[in-house]
Design a protein around this motif. Structure first.
Motif, PDB file in Angstrom:
ATOM      1  N   HIS A 177       0.771  -0.820  -0.141  1.00  0.00           N
ATOM      2  CA  HIS A 177      -0.031   0.100   0.189  1.00  0.00           C
ATOM      3  C   HIS A 177       0.456   1.273  -0.187  1.00  0.00           C
ATOM      4  N   MET A 178       0.097   2.346  -0.635  1.00  0.00           N
ATOM      5  CA  MET A 178       0.981   3.372  -0.757  1.00  0.00           C
ATOM      6  C   MET A 178       0.632   4.973   0.409  1.00  0.00           C
ATOM      7  N   ALA A 179       1.537   5.350   1.355  1.00  0.00           N
ATOM      8  CA  ALA A 179       1.194   6.214   1.896  1.00  0.00           C
ATOM      9  C   ALA A 179       2.399   7.472   1.151  1.00  0.00           C
ATOM     10  N   VAL A 180       2.269   8.932   1.602  1.00  0.00           N
ATOM     11  CA  VAL A 180       2.759   9.616   0.520  1.00  0.00           C
ATOM     12  C   VAL A 180       3.641  10.321   1.942  1.00  0.00           C
ATOM     13  N   VAL A 181       5.054  11.099   1.660  1.00  0.00           N
ATOM     14  CA  VAL A 181       5.219  11.993   2.707  1.00  0.00           C
ATOM     15  C   VAL A 181       4.920  13.316   2.074  1.00  0.00           C
ATOM     16  N   VAL A 182       4.372  13.981   3.008  1.00  0.00           N
ATOM     17  CA  VAL A 182       4.483  15.812   2.198  1.00  0.00           C
ATOM     18  C   VAL A 182       5.609  16.703   3.487  1.00  0.00           C
ATOM     19  N   GLN A 183       6.840  16.941   3.035  1.00  0.00           N
ATOM     20  CA  GLN A 183       7.754  18.052   3.762  1.00  0.00           C
ATOM     21  C   GLN A 183       8.021  19.006   3.646  1.00  0.00           C
ATOM     22  N   GLN A 184       8.288  20.639   4.083  1.00  0.00           N
ATOM     23  CA  GLN A 184       8.472  21.553   3.850  1.00  0.00           C
ATOM     24  C   GLN A 184       9.767  21.634   2.881  1.00  0.00           C
ATOM     25  N   MET A 185      10.032  22.094   1.697  1.00  0.00           N
ATOM     26  CA  MET A 185      10.894  21.935   1.212  1.00  0.00           C
ATOM     27  C   MET A 185      12.037  22.892   0.842  1.00  0.00           C
ATOM     28  N   VAL A 186      13.648  22.475   0.541  1.00  0.00           N
ATOM     29  CA  VAL A 186      14.608  22.703   1.878  1.00  0.00           C
ATOM     30  C   VAL A 186      15.117  23.225   0.169  1.00  0.00           C
ATOM     31  N   PHE A 187      16.051  24.336  -0.304  1.00  0.00           N
ATOM     32  CA  PHE A 187      17.041  24.748  -1.367  1.00  0.00           C
ATOM     33  C   PHE A 187      18.227  25.047  -0.276  1.00  0.00           C
ATOM     34  N   PRO A 188      18.769  23.343  -0.859  1.00  0.00           N
ATOM     35  CA  PRO A 188      19.785  23.370  -0.938  1.00  0.00           C
ATOM     36  C   PRO A 188      21.274  23.879  -1.106  1.00  0.00           C
TER      37      PRO A 188
END
Length: 474
Positions: A177-188
């Motif tokens: 089964h598929m979960a999805v991670v939503v994270q704040q984007m970082v700009f490295p």
């Protein structure tokens, strides 16, 4: 934020794989390690995925068809998996589910740039990483875009590569089964991959850092060649600085683009030696938390490292299990390879060999090994061992001699301790006595006769207990 459809990363760990998948569980575990910085975010759970799949009953028949296809049937898999993906992406997300996702997004900031990343329940596991089999989307901005890319992540469970990978690893499509991670984007400024063990040599004392400019997807996808740092005991012991022509950067309105690196920067290292050493130290802490070598994705933002993923390195051959758990160097020789038995043994075979062996045997990867370090440490024992092994397998002898050439890997001990027997299992020869042979034969014949008599009286568990005692005696 926590409910049946969404969970904050700080509220999950490695025990929550069925709900948030391998990537989400590992990120949750990372966020609990003191001093490890993980971008804030949440997981859209596998309950949400099941809710979506239930919206399209026709998917049941297509999954049945998919399970009957062989991995080699590429054209049929390609066509059927594309149908499944289109169906999933076309499902309208129910209001309750959409509201939960948008509500969780609001806590990050509705228009915060996000990374939307797949997290399957058969992903980032100790035995199979499934790395790169599903999709990740970077710099996604706004609720509508996030919902659209969450649907794409759900659908990516059925990319052709993911379907074939599961089939070849014996994983049933319906069990994943598929979960999805939503994270704040970082700009490295720089990003890359850290292996806490060398994935090529298997050396667990050497960390390897791959680094490039901009977003790490350029490196992961093979768009650029990375700088490579090898770190051991708090020191960079080797480095290769690549010429870096391209990088991947985020766009202000969302999405990413490939850009050319200015000529004066192309041969500059993406990390300093001090930063590579600091990153390796972070990796050791993560490795200690998870209890095994790790493949870690990192970003460098204004001088601070952010960790955006960690998974086990699944390609390393396991270390033989030792009861003492000491940290000294050990050299092991494979019992099976000496017997021309190169395949892994089944549990009964492992048990039988260990029960009847004349020396302690250690198990790793379904195979048995003998620790020859004490014999290699004493010059006389070393010569005898190399001679015996060389007659049976010259390649193993060559490998042992290569190990011995490494300074101080196996410290040399004296052949004999003062006032005691020689070190390494060597004993002084004694005068032979022909009468001893006749006595031993008679004793063995009597022992075997008693064994044949007594074994007939045993059955069930008592038979196994009897055999264990008999093996020890004989």
């Amino acid at each position: 934020m926590n409910g049946p459809y969404v969970r904050d990363l700080h509220h999950v760990d490695e025990t929550h794989i069925p709900a948030v998948g391998g990537k989400g569980a590992n990120l949750g575990g990372l966020s609990r390690i003191e001093g490890i910085r993980v971008p804030a975010g949440f997981c859209v759970t596998t309950d949400a995925f099941r809710r979506i799949m239930a919206e399209a009953p026709s998917l049941d028949d297509r999954l049945d068809q998919l399970s009957r296809l062989e991995p080699e049937d590429g054209e049929a898999i390609r066509a059927l998996s594309a149908q499944i993906r289109r169906t999933i992406e076309g499902i309208v997300v129910p209001d309750e589910l959409a509201g939960a996702i948008v509500g969780a997004l609001a806590e990050l900031g509705e228009h915060t740039a996000c990374a939307v990343r797949s997290s399957a329940t058969a992903e980032d596991l100790p035995t199979a990483s499934f790395a790169g089999q599903q999709d990740t989307y970077l710099n996604v901005v706004g609720p509508a875009a996030v919902l659209r890319h969450v649907s794409r992540c759900w659908a990516s469970l059925f990319t052709e590569r993911a379907v074939v990978y599961r089939r070849r690893n014996g994983v049933d499509h319906r069990t994943v089964h598929m979960a999805v991670v939503v994270q704040q984007m970082v700009f490295p400024q720089s990003s890359g991959i850290l292996f806490t063990a060398d994935p090529v040599t298997g050396n667990r004392k050497v960390a390897t850092v791959d680094a490039g400019f901009g977003l790490g997807e350029a490196l992961v996808s093979g768009l650029v060649n990375p700088d490579v740092f090898r770190v051991r005991d708090g020191e960079v012991v080797a480095r290769t600085i690549a010429v870096k022509h391209r990088a991947l950067h985020a766009l202000p309105a969302g999405g990413t683009r490939e850009v050319a690196i200015e000529s004066q920067q192309r041969e500059q290292p993406a990390l300093t030696d001090a930063q590579a050493v600091r990153l390796a130290g972070i990796g050791r802490r993560i490795e200690a938390h998870f209890g095994r070598p790790q493949d870690i994705e990192w970003c460098l933002v204004d001088g601070d490292f952010r960790i955006v993923q960690s998974r086990p390195i699944t390609t390393l051959f396991p270390i033989p299990v030792r009861e003492t758990g000491d940290r000294e160097n050990h050299v092991y020789v494979s019992v099976g390879h000496g017997q021309m038995m190169t395949d892994a043994m089944k549990p009964l075979g492992l048990s039988m060999w260990r029960l009847t062996a004349m020396v302690p045997m250690h198990e790793a990867g379904g195979r048995l090994f003998v620790d020859v370090t004490p014999r290699l440490a004493a010059p006389a024992g070393r010569a005898g061992l190399l001679d015996v092994i060389g007659r049976g397998d010259p390649l193993t002898r060559d490998a042992l001699e290569t190990v011995l050439e490494r300074d101080d890997f196996v410290p040399t001990l004296p052949d004999a301790a003062p006032g005691g027997p020689p070190v390494g299992g060597e004993f002084d020869p004694t005068e032979t006595d022909p009468a001893v042979v006749a006595e031993l034969i008679a004793r063995s014949e009597a022992s075997v006769a008693a064994l044949e008599r007594d074994i007939r009286t045993k059955s069930g568990p008592a038979l196994f207990d009897f055999l264990a005692e008999a093996f020890e005696e004989h």
